[in-house]
Structures are given as C-alpha cells and as structure tokens.
Write a protein that holds these residues in place. Structure first.
Motif, PDB file in Angstrom:
ATOM      1  N   UNK A  13       0.810  -1.234   0.000  1.00 12.53           N
ATOM      2  CA  UNK A  13       0.000   0.000   0.000  1.00 12.53           C
ATOM      3  C   UNK A  13       0.840   1.281   0.000  1.00 12.53           C
ATOM      4  N   UNK A  14       1.926   1.291   0.765  1.00 16.89           N
ATOM      5  CA  UNK A  14       2.723   2.528   0.845  1.00 16.89           C
ATOM      6  C   UNK A  14       3.357   2.872  -0.492  1.00 16.89           C
ATOM      7  N   UNK A  15       3.897   1.849  -1.139  1.00 11.88           N
ATOM      8  CA  UNK A  15       4.523   2.075  -2.457  1.00 11.88           C
ATOM      9  C   UNK A  15       3.475   2.547  -3.457  1.00 11.88           C
ATOM     10  N   UNK A  16       2.359   1.828  -3.457  1.00  7.95           N
ATOM     11  CA  UNK A  16       1.276   2.122  -4.405  1.00  7.95           C
ATOM     12  C   UNK A  16       0.809   3.579  -4.265  1.00  7.95           C
ATOM     13  N   UNK A  17       0.548   3.976  -3.016  1.00  2.51           N
ATOM     14  CA  UNK A  17       0.052   5.337  -2.759  1.00  2.51           C
ATOM     15  C   UNK A  17       1.132   6.389  -3.035  1.00  2.51           C
ATOM     16  N   UNK A  18       2.381   6.019  -2.751  1.00  5.38           N
ATOM     17  CA  UNK A  18       3.496   6.938  -3.002  1.00  5.38           C
ATOM     18  C   UNK A  18       3.650   7.237  -4.486  1.00  5.38           C
ATOM     19  N   UNK A  19       3.560   6.185  -5.299  1.00  8.46           N
ATOM     20  CA  UNK A  19       3.664   6.356  -6.753  1.00  8.46           C
ATOM     21  C   UNK A  19       2.498   7.199  -7.280  1.00  8.46           C
ATOM     22  N   UNK A  20       1.313   6.902  -6.754  1.00  6.57           N
ATOM     23  CA  UNK A  20       0.119   7.645  -7.194  1.00  6.57           C
ATOM     24  C   UNK A  20       0.243   9.131  -6.831  1.00  6.57           C
ATOM     25  N   UNK A  21       0.714   9.382  -5.629  1.00 10.37           N
ATOM     26  CA  UNK A  21       0.855  10.761  -5.160  1.00 10.37           C
ATOM     27  C   UNK A  21       1.824  11.546  -6.066  1.00 10.37           C
ATOM     28  N   UNK A  22       2.953  10.905  -6.389  1.00  8.89           N
ATOM     29  CA  UNK A  22       3.947  11.541  -7.266  1.00  8.89           C
ATOM     30  C   UNK A  22       3.333  11.857  -8.635  1.00  8.89           C
ATOM     31  N   UNK A  23       2.622  10.861  -9.184  1.00  9.12           N
ATOM     32  CA  UNK A  23       2.060  11.053 -10.532  1.00  9.12           C
ATOM     33  C   UNK A  23       0.881  12.026 -10.521  1.00  9.12           C
ATOM     34  N   UNK A  24       0.090  12.011  -9.453  1.00 10.78           N
ATOM     35  CA  UNK A  24      -1.024  12.974  -9.349  1.00 10.78           C
ATOM     36  C   UNK A  24      -0.500  14.404  -9.378  1.00 10.78           C
ATOM     37  N   UNK A  25       0.571  14.635  -8.613  1.00  7.18           N
ATOM     38  CA  UNK A  25       1.153  15.989  -8.539  1.00  7.18           C
ATOM     39  C   UNK A  25       1.705  16.397  -9.904  1.00  7.18           C
ATOM     40  N   UNK A  26       2.365  15.454 -10.572  1.00  6.50           N
ATOM     41  CA  UNK A  26       2.952  15.732 -11.890  1.00  6.50           C
ATOM     42  C   UNK A  26       1.864  15.928 -12.956  1.00  6.50           C
ATOM     43  N   UNK A  27       0.820  15.077 -12.905  1.00  5.89           N
ATOM     44  CA  UNK A  27      -0.217  15.087 -13.958  1.00  5.89           C
ATOM     45  C   UNK A  27      -1.104  16.318 -13.880  1.00  5.89           C
ATOM     46  N   UNK A 105      12.195  -0.287 -13.783  1.00  4.29           N
ATOM     47  CA  UNK A 105      12.663   0.593 -12.711  1.00  4.29           C
ATOM     48  C   UNK A 105      12.944  -0.189 -11.437  1.00  4.29           C
ATOM     49  N   UNK A 106      14.051   0.133 -10.788  1.00  2.66           N
ATOM     50  CA  UNK A 106      14.391  -0.557  -9.533  1.00  2.66           C
ATOM     51  C   UNK A 106      13.996   0.291  -8.330  1.00  2.66           C
ATOM     52  N   UNK A 107      13.419  -0.384  -7.320  1.00  4.21           N
ATOM     53  CA  UNK A 107      13.085   0.312  -6.066  1.00  4.21           C
ATOM     54  C   UNK A 107      14.373   0.557  -5.285  1.00  4.21           C
ATOM     55  N   UNK A 108      14.453   1.596  -4.484  1.00  4.06           N
ATOM     56  CA  UNK A 108      13.472   2.682  -4.370  1.00  4.06           C
ATOM     57  C   UNK A 108      13.535   3.576  -5.617  1.00  4.06           C
ATOM     58  N   UNK A 109      12.347   3.947  -6.125  1.00  3.35           N
ATOM     59  CA  UNK A 109      12.286   4.723  -7.367  1.00  3.35           C
ATOM     60  C   UNK A 109      12.278   6.210  -7.048  1.00  3.35           C
ATOM     61  N   UNK A 110      13.160   6.935  -7.696  1.00  2.67           N
ATOM     62  CA  UNK A 110      13.154   8.382  -7.475  1.00  2.67           C
ATOM     63  C   UNK A 110      11.979   8.978  -8.253  1.00  2.67           C
ATOM     64  N   UNK A 111      11.484  10.113  -7.787  1.00  5.75           N
ATOM     65  CA  UNK A 111      10.360  10.779  -8.464  1.00  5.75           C
ATOM     66  C   UNK A 111      10.751  11.098  -9.905  1.00  5.75           C
ATOM     67  N   UNK A 112      12.000  11.551 -10.073  1.00  3.79           N
ATOM     68  CA  UNK A 112      12.488  11.945 -11.404  1.00  3.79           C
ATOM     69  C   UNK A 112      12.453  10.744 -12.366  1.00  3.79           C
ATOM     70  N   UNK A 113      12.953   9.583 -11.899  1.00  4.89           N
ATOM     71  CA  UNK A 113      12.996   8.389 -12.759  1.00  4.89           C
ATOM     72  C   UNK A 113      11.583   7.938 -13.134  1.00  4.89           C
ATOM     73  N   UNK A 114      10.673   8.010 -12.163  1.00  7.91           N
ATOM     74  CA  UNK A 114       9.291   7.602 -12.418  1.00  7.91           C
ATOM     75  C   UNK A 114       8.643   8.504 -13.468  1.00  7.91           C
ATOM     76  N   UNK A 115       8.787   9.805 -13.275  1.00  7.30           N
ATOM     77  CA  UNK A 115       8.158  10.763 -14.192  1.00  7.30           C
ATOM     78  C   UNK A 115       8.756  10.651 -15.593  1.00  7.30           C
ATOM     79  N   UNK A 116      10.082  10.481 -15.662  1.00 12.55           N
ATOM     80  CA  UNK A 116      10.726  10.327 -16.981  1.00 12.55           C
ATOM     81  C   UNK A 116      10.203   9.075 -17.695  1.00 12.55           C
ATOM     82  N   UNK A 117      10.058   7.987 -16.917  1.00 10.64           N
ATOM     83  CA  UNK A 117       9.567   6.728 -17.508  1.00 10.64           C
ATOM     84  C   UNK A 117       8.145   6.901 -18.035  1.00 10.64           C
ATOM     85  N   UNK A 118       7.303   7.608 -17.278  1.00  6.25           N
ATOM     86  CA  UNK A 118       5.911   7.814 -17.695  1.00  6.25           C
ATOM     87  C   UNK A 118       5.852   8.747 -18.910  1.00  6.25           C
ATOM     88  N   UNK A 119       6.706   9.759 -18.942  1.00  2.00           N
ATOM     89  CA  UNK A 119       6.732  10.662 -20.110  1.00  2.00           C
ATOM     90  C   UNK A 119       7.151   9.906 -21.379  1.00  2.00           C
TER      91      UNK A 119
END
Length: 257
Positions: A13-27, A105-119
């Motif tokens: 749950x923590x990872x899931x919500x953390x990823x969502x929070x990062x992407x919500x802010x970016x999106x 992507x390898x955990x722990x995932x940085x916000x930057x790496x996640x956003x770049x991957x999604x872009x």
C-alpha cells in the motif's frame, strides 16, 4: 474525451500510494491515475477501462507482474508497460523485455525516474495511436501503387509525387503530363501499366485518403474537408466519398471516434 489512463499495480500500500501521489502531482489533472492491489484487480479494471500505461511491480503474491503482462496480452489488452522491482535479477529484466516492457525501474524509485519513464511511455502511446490511425485510413490500392517498382518508373514516381503535393488543387492529366515532360496519352498508358490504377482513379483515391486523415485528426467541417481534398462542392465530395467508403464522411468520422 481522450484522457490518457495510467494504472499502478503494487501489493504494498505505501509504495502504491506513493507512486500515485507523485504522478497525481505531476499530472495536474491531465491524466486519470488508478491503482490496483494485485493482478486480479488490475485485469478486472483493464477489462472495464482502457488503460494506456500500466506500471506494475514484478514480485506480487498469486499473480506476479510478469504473469499479469502475459494475461493482458492473452486478452488482447496492450497498454504501454513499465515494470518496477526491488530485485535486480537479470532474468526478470530479460523476460520483461521479451513481453514488450519499455522500462524497468528498480526500487526505491526516485520521483524523477518515475516521471521520466511515464513521459517516455506517453510518447510511445501517441506513436501507437498514430500508427493505428494511419492503419484505419490506409487505402490498400494506394499502398500497392507506391510499392510497385518497375525499372523505368522515374516519370511515374514524379507524377505521383506531383499529384500528392497538389491534391488540394484541380488536377488534369495534361497538367501532370506537362510537369513530367510526357505526352498526356503516353502518361495515361504508362500510369495504368505501372500504378495498376488509371490516372483519375488514383487522383480520386488520394483525395479520399486525404479526406479520411482530416476526418479523423481534425474537427474541420465537411465543407472545409471537401475543399482541402480538392473538391469544389461538399455535395460532390460526399457523393464520391460514399461511393468509395460505403458511408458519408460524417458517418465515417463518427465510426472512427
């Protein structure tokens, strides 16, 4: 409404919500972002809702991330895929690549790496959609005409290029023949021989192909599309379109949407 949808699948749950929070802010509201706690929930969601980008953990109980990717493919669900893992085992990455994953992507995932991957994934989605769109409008006879390759087709290739560039204008066989320095009746014979379509049929098919591209990719009114495709009146354009496609331009546009 063409909002892109992103699905995050992780049993923590923590990872899931953390990823969502990062992407919500970016999106910033531009994309729909869903989460699922396991593979079963994810498949259920993908069956009901078009998912453009799937971000899944590899190590999950019951259905692993790799099994989820295989199940999606079996059900003809093809999102652009990103996998995440706390393990850097090479075989996981290899298998993921075989399944068509575009990022690992390898955990722990940085916000930057996640956003770049999604872009990057969004660019891949757009590329897929463009390819799908072109497939819808493509005219097989025109494709065949472009791929025929006789040895002496220099003037014919030049004639086809001239037609394609000037499709918006009124085109006569004489004008095209003059452009490629051939006698009009000789151009007519050569054209039919090499392109397997006569001159006027080729021009008509090119005009309708152009119209189909505009119907799918723009909101232009039918009158404007008729003009852009080289027709003086919308009425005549609609008649020709219906003869070739079996439906009106408006019906075609509605169908593709």
């Amino acid at each position: 409404m063409n909002t892109k949808t992103i699905l995050i699948v992780d049993d923590e749950p923590r990872t899931r919500q953390g990823l969502k929070k990062t992407l919500d802010a970016w999106a910033d509201g531009k994309y729909q972002i869903f989460t699922a706690a396991n593979g079963e929930e994810a498949i259920g969601l993908m069956q009901k809702q078009k998912v453009h980008i799937l971000i899944t953990d590899i190590r999950m109980p019951e259905i692993t991330g790799l099994q989820l990717l295989k199940m999606a493919k079996e059900q003809n669900i093809f999102p652009v895929m990103i996998v995440i893992s706390a393990y850097s085992e090479f075989e996981y990455a290899q298998e993921a690549l075989r399944l068509g994953v575009i990022n690992y992507l390898l955990k722990p995932i940085s916000k930057k790496a996640l956003i770049e991957a999604v872009e990057d994934a969004l660019q891949a989605v757009e590329k897929q959609e463009r390819a799908g769109m072109m497939e819808k409008v493509v005219d097989k006879k025109l494709v065949d005409a472009s791929t025929q390759n006789p040895l002496d087709r220099g003037p014919i290739r030049e004639a086809m290029d001239y037609i394609n560039k000037n499709i918006k204008n009124e085109l006569t066989q004489k004008e095209v023949a003059d452009h490629v320095h051939l006698n009009p009746s000789y151009l007519s014979v050569l054209f039919k021989e090499h392109v397997k379509l006569n001159f006027s049929e080729y021009v008509t098919r090119r005009r309708i192909q152009r119209a189909k591209e505009l119907l799918i990719t723009t909101n232009f009114p039918i009158n404007d599309i008729a003009e852009e495709s080289g027709y003086k009146t919308a009425k005549y354009f609609i008649k020709i379109f219906k003869e070739l496609e079996g439906m009106t331009p408006s019906a075609y546009r509605k169908n593709q949407q």
